[in-house]
Design a protein around this motif. Structure first.
Motif, PDB file in Angstrom:
ATOM      1  N   GLU A  72       0.845  -0.774  -0.403  1.00 58.76           N
ATOM      2  CA  GLU A  72       0.214  -0.014  -0.257  1.00 58.76           C
ATOM      3  C   GLU A  72       1.076   1.392  -0.064  1.00 58.76           C
ATOM      4  N   THR A  74       2.203   2.891   2.334  1.00 62.18           N
ATOM      5  CA  THR A  74       2.493   4.323   3.291  1.00 62.18           C
ATOM      6  C   THR A  74       3.230   5.253   3.368  1.00 62.18           C
ATOM      7  N   TYR A 274       0.782   1.505  15.144  1.00 63.30           N
ATOM      8  CA  TYR A 274       1.582   0.585  14.121  1.00 63.30           C
ATOM      9  C   TYR A 274       2.465  -0.526  13.987  1.00 63.30           C
ATOM     10  N   TYR A 276       4.291  -3.696  11.255  1.00 63.06           N
ATOM     11  CA  TYR A 276       4.250  -4.916   9.704  1.00 63.06           C
ATOM     12  C   TYR A 276       4.920  -5.587  10.093  1.00 63.06           C
ATOM     13  N   SER A 280       6.674 -10.056   5.594  1.00 64.07           N
ATOM     14  CA  SER A 280       5.287 -10.024   4.395  1.00 64.07           C
ATOM     15  C   SER A 280       5.142 -10.801   2.889  1.00 64.07           C
ATOM     16  N   ASN A 283       0.309 -10.302   2.217  1.00 62.21           N
ATOM     17  CA  ASN A 283      -0.479 -10.748   2.314  1.00 62.21           C
ATOM     18  C   ASN A 283      -1.044  -9.987   4.203  1.00 62.21           C
ATOM     19  N   ALA A 284      -0.038  -8.911   4.165  1.00 60.68           N
ATOM     20  CA  ALA A 284      -0.397  -8.471   5.857  1.00 60.68           C
ATOM     21  C   ALA A 284      -1.157  -7.023   5.693  1.00 60.68           C
ATOM     22  N   ASN A 285      -1.222  -6.569   7.144  1.00 60.44           N
ATOM     23  CA  ASN A 285      -1.858  -5.363   7.835  1.00 60.44           C
ATOM     24  C   ASN A 285      -1.447  -4.646   9.190  1.00 60.44           C
ATOM     25  N   TRP A 286      -1.285  -3.555   8.544  1.00 56.94           N
ATOM     26  CA  TRP A 286      -0.890  -2.521   9.656  1.00 56.94           C
ATOM     27  C   TRP A 286      -1.714  -2.892  10.798  1.00 56.94           C
ATOM     28  N   THR A 287      -1.262  -3.306  12.139  1.00 53.80           N
ATOM     29  CA  THR A 287      -1.429  -3.771  13.455  1.00 53.80           C
ATOM     30  C   THR A 287      -1.586  -2.714  14.643  1.00 53.80           C
TER      31      THR A 287
END
Length: 740
Positions: A72, A74, A274, A276, A280, A283-287
């Protein structure tokens, strides 16, 4: 041929230093990038970060630094708030950034107009450098730092970045809009790390502020705070002059070598850390690791301006502590594309000259919300007050738009309302005033949306056919009419199926989807109680309405026709002392009933709890919400009702009549009088015995037992029972033979 090879070698050698420079993060003097020309951005040596023009839309670009290995991309910094030269960071195709020896970084639009540049102190720059921490640095010929992006943050901090006194994080306008937002975070000279808001157009600072109190930062002349540090171990802390630190965030076990980290002041005012995974595959996202405030809907109250949501809006918190905003019924967004923006009333709520001579009750009415509050915007407080007095006070006041009743007090409010939020601890009622002549309907549900979709598709079909058959008006009319009729019938059938036909619509029941109820109950998490055929769960739908959702067991799932018939009958039953059916769900095996929520608990908890009511309390004319134990079916097949309340004829091969409800009512009435359960285990003489209230009552020979005669013909009608309770009809002695 030889000359051609020579040219290729020369070109290769000339381009080699530049290629090597890009591989180690160095950017030479006079290097440039142009938005939209396909050039690669400048990359850090590790490849983790990139600097250049990030494309937002087809012809919109943002000069920024972003995480290069994350799909993405970021953004962590952009040319915007570091100076006041550029207010709107969006750039058009053809904009150019260049490294200049005498001026540093220079950004010009396609017409050559200067849009942004680094500080004027830059005069002898030798190179730019994008390091592996995401910091863009300008170096002098003496290799000293002239300027760096870490000193001019936008809304994000990266590991190894510091926020010195006087520096700020500034939120963006919205998630996709990188213009300057309302929220700011700053390290003050007195050692406080605070959040506050500004009026963006005139740059006015509002007085409201939220101190991140968990840090323990206090003004200490002997040991003042120096700066906020987001260190290499991904821990945020305050550094004091004696090198002592005070942690702000949580100690983090996920190392910076294995995870990307960032701390961002989100557009809604929530400061969040966040992480990450670097490994990866995309297929991961910010947690979320942590965020402050814990509840921005409650903890950040703006005396001027607003908090996370716009005026007249209601703030709710999601699972990751981010706010969501909704307009209450009768209001809609000023800007439909900005859900966090202001809400405006759909119709006028004030008095008009034409209203003269009419009573307020004929002109206005209220929509009711539960556990909702707008804590400021008060125009008058009335205490003590009853609920009816609160409604009437607002109803008869032309300036009052909303009244809130809580704890025997009433607050009248005028628009605009600010800092709206849901608060289940309030036990409050909100009365939203509206004009009856322009009464707003409830928010459109799936059925209405389907209907609208049908109209839209019909228009699309109509336009298409007109274009195809434009040579014949008659044929067009015939085909268009047939097509629209077909679409109409199809969607009418869909709507009828979803709503249960006209019967369900007539009783004003809402057809919920299973997904809606699953979300409302948080996955059917909070159990309220269990009945004969299902479990009841607590649920909350948008705008704070609390519901009781009964999930029927498989044994209680009748055929679709029987289920709809029962829903229709129960939905027509309305009484102040009976729980009202609000809606239902009928999707395959998922059949659920949605009732109003009994905030004070069930009648059973009132009668059989630790603090049972006295006889004097039982004699008072109080309103008690009774649990649903009455059977509404008229059938000879299948026993209907809750164990202990079921009439004997259900177990016999006899006709079922309305008298089964009389029996059930008699049991409930007897439980109410005695404060005992109908079926219970009790200890008698040291032994446990099964206790049946009606058997015990017969022994005591109470007059109320006429309702629970085993012989249905001996029971009075429900009308007669009601008249007995009111003293209109004399209570006769029950027949002994009829009971035995």
């Amino acid at each position: 041929m030889a000359s051609s090879y020579f040219c290729v070698i020369v070109i290769f050698l000339v381009s080699l230093p530049f290629s090597l420079a890009q591989s180690n993060g160095n950017i030479g003097i006079d290097s440039s990038l142009t938005a939209g020309d396909g050039q690669n951005p400048w990359i850090s040596a590790s490849g983790d970060f990139a600097f250049g023009f990030k494309q937002l839309q087809e012809n919109e670009f943002l000069l920024s630094i972003w995480f290069n290995r994350i799909p993405e991309k970021t953004v962590v910094w952009h040319a915007n708030i570091s100076t006041n030269v550029i207010l709107n960071p969006v750039l058009s195709r053809g904009s150019k950034i260049q490294v200049d020896a005498s001026a540093g970084l220079i950004l010009r639009d396609p017409r050559g107009v200067l849009r942004w540049h680094t500080d004027s102190i830059v005069s002898d720059a030798s190179r730019a450098f994008l390091d592996n921490t995401g910091n863009l640095v300008l170096f002098s010929r003496e290799n000293t730092i002239l300027w760096e992006s870490f000193q001019y943050p936008t809304d994000t901090l990266l590991p190894s970045q510091e926020l010195e006194i006087g520096r700020m994080l500034i939120s963006r306008r919205s998630e996709p809009n990188f213009s300057q937002g309302r929220f700011y975070i700053e390290m003050e000279e007195d050692g406080n790390f605070i959040t506050f808001t500004k009026d963006v157009p005139n740059n006015r600072v509002y007085d409201n502020r939220y101190t991140i109190a968990e840090t323990g930062i206090e003004s200490n002349p002997d040991n003042p705070a120096l700066k906020v540090v987001f260190d290499d171990s991904a821990l945020l802390s305050v550094l004091r002059r004696n090198n002592q630190t005070t942690d702000i965030g949580l100690p983090f076990v996920l190392t910076n070598s294995d995870y990307y980290h960032r701390i961002t002041l989100n557009f809604d005012g929530v400061l969040t850390q966040y992480y990450y995974p670097r490994s990866s595959s995309g297929n991961a996202n910010w947690t979320v690791a942590w965020s402050k405030p814990d509840n921005i809907c409650h903890e950040f109250i703006a005396q001027l301006g607003n908090s996370a949501c716009g005026y007249n809006s209601i703030c709710t918190l999601n699972d990751v502590k981010r706010p969501g905003c909704n307009c209450p019924n009768g209001y809609s967004l000023v800007d439909p594309n900005d859900e966090y923006g202001n809400c405006q009333p759909d119709i006028s709520q004030s008095c008009e000259k034409s209203d003269r001579g009419s009573s307020a009750e004929h002109i206005f009415d209220f929509h009711i919300l539960n556990n909702t509050d707008w804590p400021i915007s008060d125009m008058q407080a009335i205490s003590p007050s009853s609920e009816a007095e609160c409604k009437n006070a607002c109803l008869n006041d032309c300036l009052c738009s909303v009244a809130i009743f809580r704890s025997l007090s009433c607050w009248k409010k005028r628009l605009p309302l600010s800092n709206g939020r849901i608060d289940n601890s309030l036990d409050s009622k909100v009365f939203l005033k509206y004009r009856k002549s322009d009464a707003p309907s409830l928010r459109p549900g799936p059925q209405v949306e389907a209907s609208r979709k049908g109209v839209h598709d019909c228009r699309t079909f109509k336009l298409t056919m007109s274009l195809l058959l434009g040579s014949s008006v008659t044929i067009n009319v015939l085909l268009i009419g047939t097509g629209c009729l077909g679409f109409y019938l199809i969607y009418k059938k869909m709507i009828t199926k979803n709503t249960g036909g006209s019967n369900s619509a007539d009783v004003n029941l809402r057809c919920f989807t299973f997904i809606e109820l699953d979300k409302a109950t948080n996955g059917f998490k909070e159990e309220l109680g269990r009945g004969a055929f299902g479990v009841v769960f607590k649920g909350v739908i948008p705008f704070g309405f609390t519901l009781a959702v009964k999930k029927l067991d498989s044994v209680a799932k009748d055929t679709e026709r029987e289920f709809r018939t029962e829903v229709n009958v129960i939905g027509q039953t309305h009484h102040k002392n009976l729980v009202r059916l609000i809606g239902f769900c009928d999707e395959g095996e998922n059949r659920l009933l949605v009732y109003e929520y009994m905030r004070n608990g069930t009648l059973a908890s009132f009668l059989f709890g630790d603090h049972r009511p006295s006889w004097s309390q039982m004699q008072e004319d109080s309103v008690i919400c009774m649990k649903n134990v009455l059977n509404q079916s008229r059938t000879n097949t299948g026993i209907r009702g809750t164990k202990g309340y079921v009439a004997p004829e259900w177990f016999k091969n006899t006709q079922i009549s309305t008298k089964v409800d009389v029996f059930s009512f008699g049991v409930v009435l007897f439980e109410t009088i005695t404060c005992r359960r109908n079926l219970n285990d009790m200890e008698v003489g040291g032994e446990d015995e099964f206790f049946v209230l009606t058997d015990w009552g017969w022994d005591c020979y109470q007059n109320t037992l006429e309702s629970i005669q085993e012989n249905a013909s001996s029971r009075p009608t429900m009308r007669t029972v009601s008249q007995m309770l009111q003293g209109i009809v004399e209570v006769t002695n029950p027949s002994f033979s009829a009971y035995t």
